[in-house]
Design a protein around this motif. Structure first.
Motif, PDB file in Angstrom:
ATOM      1  N   LEU A 305       0.796  -1.219   0.000  1.00 37.98           N
ATOM      2  CA  LEU A 305       0.000   0.000   0.000  1.00 37.98           C
ATOM      3  C   LEU A 305       0.831   1.272   0.000  1.00 37.98           C
ATOM      4  N   SER A 306       2.062   1.183   0.436  1.00 40.21           N
ATOM      5  CA  SER A 306       2.892   2.377   0.529  1.00 40.21           C
ATOM      6  C   SER A 306       3.089   3.026  -0.837  1.00 40.21           C
ATOM      7  N   PHE A 307       3.138   4.361  -0.847  1.00 42.95           N
ATOM      8  CA  PHE A 307       3.431   5.057  -2.099  1.00 42.95           C
ATOM      9  C   PHE A 307       4.924   5.052  -2.400  1.00 42.95           C
ATOM     10  N   HIS A 308       5.729   4.574  -1.436  1.00 45.27           N
ATOM     11  CA  HIS A 308       7.155   4.412  -1.702  1.00 45.27           C
ATOM     12  C   HIS A 308       7.363   3.200  -2.604  1.00 45.27           C
ATOM     13  N   ALA A 309       8.490   3.164  -3.290  1.00 42.78           N
ATOM     14  CA  ALA A 309       8.759   2.112  -4.267  1.00 42.78           C
ATOM     15  C   ALA A 309       8.702   0.730  -3.624  1.00 42.78           C
ATOM     16  N   TRP A 310       8.055  -0.207  -4.308  1.00 42.75           N
ATOM     17  CA  TRP A 310       7.982  -1.593  -3.828  1.00 42.75           C
ATOM     18  C   TRP A 310       9.398  -2.152  -3.777  1.00 42.75           C
ATOM     19  N   GLY A 311       9.775  -2.676  -2.626  1.00 44.57           N
ATOM     20  CA  GLY A 311      11.108  -3.223  -2.463  1.00 44.57           C
ATOM     21  C   GLY A 311      12.050  -2.295  -1.728  1.00 44.57           C
ATOM     22  N   SER A 312      11.655  -1.031  -1.555  1.00 37.42           N
ATOM     23  CA  SER A 312      12.514  -0.103  -0.818  1.00 37.42           C
ATOM     24  C   SER A 312      12.245  -0.246   0.682  1.00 37.42           C
ATOM     25  N   LEU A 313      13.232   0.072   1.496  1.00 31.10           N
ATOM     26  CA  LEU A 313      13.061  -0.018   2.943  1.00 31.10           C
ATOM     27  C   LEU A 313      11.992   0.946   3.437  1.00 31.10           C
ATOM     28  N   ARG A 314      11.853   2.072   2.763  1.00 33.75           N
ATOM     29  CA  ARG A 314      10.860   3.051   3.209  1.00 33.75           C
ATOM     30  C   ARG A 314       9.448   2.502   3.087  1.00 33.75           C
ATOM     31  N   ALA A 315       9.220   1.625   2.121  1.00 33.55           N
ATOM     32  CA  ALA A 315       7.901   1.010   1.986  1.00 33.55           C
ATOM     33  C   ALA A 315       7.601   0.091   3.165  1.00 33.55           C
ATOM     34  N   ASP A 316       8.647  -0.369   3.840  1.00 31.56           N
ATOM     35  CA  ASP A 316       8.495  -1.229   5.018  1.00 31.56           C
ATOM     36  C   ASP A 316       8.751  -0.458   6.310  1.00 31.56           C
ATOM     37  N   ALA A 317       8.565   0.875   6.264  1.00 35.79           N
ATOM     38  CA  ALA A 317       8.821   1.715   7.442  1.00 35.79           C
ATOM     39  C   ALA A 317      10.241   1.527   7.950  1.00 35.79           C
ATOM     40  N   ASP A 318      11.179   1.297   7.015  1.00 31.12           N
ATOM     41  CA  ASP A 318      12.587   1.047   7.342  1.00 31.12           C
ATOM     42  C   ASP A 318      12.765  -0.165   8.257  1.00 31.12           C
ATOM     43  N   ARG A 319      11.692  -0.945   8.398  1.00 32.92           N
ATOM     44  CA  ARG A 319      11.707  -2.144   9.258  1.00 32.92           C
ATOM     45  C   ARG A 319      12.168  -1.819  10.687  1.00 32.92           C
ATOM     46  N   ARG A 320      11.784  -0.661  11.135  1.00 31.29           N
ATOM     47  CA  ARG A 320      12.156  -0.256  12.487  1.00 31.29           C
ATOM     48  C   ARG A 320      11.255  -0.922  13.510  1.00 31.29           C
ATOM     49  N   GLN A 321      11.869  -1.481  14.540  1.00 25.74           N
ATOM     50  CA  GLN A 321      11.141  -2.210  15.571  1.00 25.74           C
ATOM     51  C   GLN A 321      10.047  -1.343  16.203  1.00 25.74           C
ATOM     52  N   LYS A 322      10.365  -0.100  16.490  1.00 26.89           N
ATOM     53  CA  LYS A 322       9.414   0.779  17.179  1.00 26.89           C
ATOM     54  C   LYS A 322       8.166   1.008  16.348  1.00 26.89           C
ATOM     55  N   SER A 323       8.327   1.257  15.048  1.00 19.71           N
ATOM     56  CA  SER A 323       7.179   1.515  14.177  1.00 19.71           C
ATOM     57  C   SER A 323       6.289   0.283  14.073  1.00 19.71           C
ATOM     58  N   VAL A 324       6.921  -0.883  13.859  1.00 21.07           N
ATOM     59  CA  VAL A 324       6.150  -2.118  13.707  1.00 21.07           C
ATOM     60  C   VAL A 324       5.422  -2.455  15.003  1.00 21.07           C
ATOM     61  N   ASP A 325       6.085  -2.286  16.144  1.00 21.31           N
ATOM     62  CA  ASP A 325       5.455  -2.569  17.435  1.00 21.31           C
ATOM     63  C   ASP A 325       4.236  -1.669  17.662  1.00 21.31           C
ATOM     64  N   GLN A 326       4.328  -0.407  17.243  1.00 20.43           N
ATOM     65  CA  GLN A 326       3.204   0.515  17.404  1.00 20.43           C
ATOM     66  C   GLN A 326       2.004   0.052  16.592  1.00 20.43           C
ATOM     67  N   LEU A 327       2.261  -0.404  15.371  1.00 22.67           N
ATOM     68  CA  LEU A 327       1.173  -0.888  14.522  1.00 22.67           C
ATOM     69  C   LEU A 327       0.509  -2.120  15.129  1.00 22.67           C
ATOM     70  N   VAL A 328       1.328  -3.055  15.585  1.00 23.33           N
ATOM     71  CA  VAL A 328       0.786  -4.277  16.183  1.00 23.33           C
ATOM     72  C   VAL A 328      -0.037  -3.944  17.416  1.00 23.33           C
ATOM     73  N   GLN A 329       0.455  -3.048  18.251  1.00 22.09           N
ATOM     74  CA  GLN A 329      -0.250  -2.690  19.486  1.00 22.09           C
ATOM     75  C   GLN A 329      -1.614  -2.085  19.184  1.00 22.09           C
ATOM     76  N   ASN A 330      -1.707  -1.259  18.157  1.00 26.35           N
ATOM     77  CA  ASN A 330      -2.978  -0.600  17.837  1.00 26.35           C
ATOM     78  C   ASN A 330      -3.949  -1.498  17.090  1.00 26.35           C
ATOM     79  N   LEU A 331      -3.429  -2.445  16.322  1.00 27.79           N
ATOM     80  CA  LEU A 331      -4.316  -3.289  15.521  1.00 27.79           C
ATOM     81  C   LEU A 331      -4.895  -4.447  16.323  1.00 27.79           C
ATOM     82  N   TRP A 332      -4.091  -5.010  17.240  1.00 28.74           N
ATOM     83  CA  TRP A 332      -4.555  -6.190  17.966  1.00 28.74           C
ATOM     84  C   TRP A 332      -5.166  -5.792  19.308  1.00 28.74           C
ATOM     85  N   VAL A 333      -6.306  -5.130  19.201  1.00 32.29           N
ATOM     86  CA  VAL A 333      -7.125  -4.817  20.369  1.00 32.29           C
ATOM     87  C   VAL A 333      -8.508  -5.401  20.110  1.00 32.29           C
ATOM     88  N   PRO A 334      -9.196  -5.878  21.141  1.00 29.47           N
ATOM     89  CA  PRO A 334     -10.492  -6.531  20.928  1.00 29.47           C
ATOM     90  C   PRO A 334     -11.498  -5.635  20.212  1.00 29.47           C
TER      91      PRO A 334
END
Length: 372
Positions: A305-334
């Motif tokens: 879904l990212s508008f950044h190029a497919w395959g670039s790190l920016r499309a994966d939020a630079d794969r930063r632990q903090k960003s990914v953890d924030q997404l997981v925390q907000n999505l997995w709520v009842p």
């Protein structure tokens, strides 16, 4: 590098092979090593391309100066030329010589830079080239591949083979090879530092009296912290390279298994979505328990879904632990509405928000994402 071959042969062998040498021109022996490769390819009767990086000619940056960090810019420049040669040669697959020891180094380098445990799985045996290998994904800039990159592939057939095994095979069969002397200078790059420290079965550069540039020393210190937080395996340099290769292999297989689980989860959780949007059922998400599957699912959605190029790190939020953890925390709520989860962006340029897509909220509550 494999030229395009018929589908019926894709699982057997390529119809033809060409070889390539990229001459970085950063050391006195660069030209000699490039010539050696070209001569050897000619002796084998293999078509060969040899290109010297044209530093300072757009889109290439200025030639790195002595003592200047060049690992990332060298990689970006090298892959840019490799892609151009592939198009010229009519090839669709690039075979790379990364081996098992390289995989260990890559895993540790990624951990030093803040990757998730998924990133610690290292390089993939087979992967799509993608639209851009640079962070920026700038169209027509250095590393840009565009739509053509979605039809190209990289393969790494030696990822499970140790360097010692490869060298022994070369010696046994009288196969010529060259070694880059700069690979053994620990102050030059982070990879070189890690390679040197692993040869001493430690990551404690201070106990060895090894003086490093500040940015490399900081990365090594961050790596030591990251290793202590790994849950799936124990990456202990004191146990030697063989044990490290086994541990990283476990991480690699874990990534492959998780990717398969993500395929299944998305097939089960996906809801019909408007263009540029991806909806997933909250009830479907609730059935996912494995934290690594959660992280991988988030990264998969961002990548597409990212508008950044497919395959670039920016499309994966630079794969930063903090960003990914924030997404997981907000999505997995009842219930995201009861939890008052507001729309947010946590990387990759993707906007996440709770959405009601039916009359009965509890049955059809979904989490939607769309490119910002």
């Amino acid at each position: 590098m494999f030229k395009t071959w018929p589908k019926k042969l894709r699982n057997l062998s390529p119809a033809s092979v060409v070889s390539m040498t990229i001459n970085h021109g950063l050391q006195a022996s660069s030209d000699a090593m490039a010539k050696h490769c070209a001569d050897y390819a000619q002796a084998l009767g293999i078509e060969h391309f040899s290109v010297k990086i044209p530093w300072s000619e757009p889109p290439f940056p200025e030639k790195p100066r002595p003592g200047q960090a060049f690992e990332e810019v060298g990689r970006r420049s090298r892959y840019h030329i490799l892609f151009q040669i592939m198009k010229q040669a009519g090839a669709d697959t690039l075979a790379l010589g990364h081996h098992g020891d390289d995989q260990v180094e890559t895993s540790l380098m990624r951990l030093a830079r803040g990757t998730t445990e998924l990133g610690a799985g290292g390089m993939r045996k087979v992967r799509r080239w993608g639209m851009g290998v640079n962070k920026e994904g700038v169209e027509n800039g250095l590393g840009w591949a565009g739509v053509e990159g979605m039809k190209m592939w990289m393969v790494r057939p030696f990822l499970e083979v140790s360097k010692d095994r490869i060298l022994a095979t070369c010696e046994e069969n009288s196969l010529e090879y060259v070694e880059d002397s700069t690979n053994f200078q620990p102050q030059l790059t982070l990879r070189n530092t890690i390679r040197h420290l692993l040869s001493k079965n430690t990551l404690d550069h201070e106990s060895l009296g090894l003086e490093l540039p500040p940015h490399i020393a900081q990365s090594v210190n961050q790596l030591q912290t990251a290793l202590s937080s790994l849950e799936s395996v124990d990456l202990d340099p004191s146990e030697g390279l063989e044990q490290l290769r086994s541990s990283v292999h476990i991480l690699t297989e874990q990534v492959e298994d998780i990717e398969n689980q993500v395929d299944s989860c998305l097939n089960r959780c996906h809801l019909p979505s408007p263009p540029a949007t991806y909806l997933v059922s909250c009830r479907g998400l609730a059935t996912i328990r494995n934290p690594l599957v959660k992280k991988s699912l988030v990264l998969r959605i961002m990548r597409y879904l990212s508008f950044h190029a497919w395959g670039s790190l920016r499309a994966d939020a630079d794969r930063r632990q903090k960003s990914v953890d924030q997404l997981v925390q907000n999505l997995w709520v009842p219930d995201p509405f009861a939890a008052k989860i507001a729309p947010f962006v946590a990387g990759g340029g993707v906007w996440w928000m709770p959405a009601v897509v039916g009359e009965k909220t509890l049955e059809t509550c979904g989490a939607g994402v769309t490119a910002a």
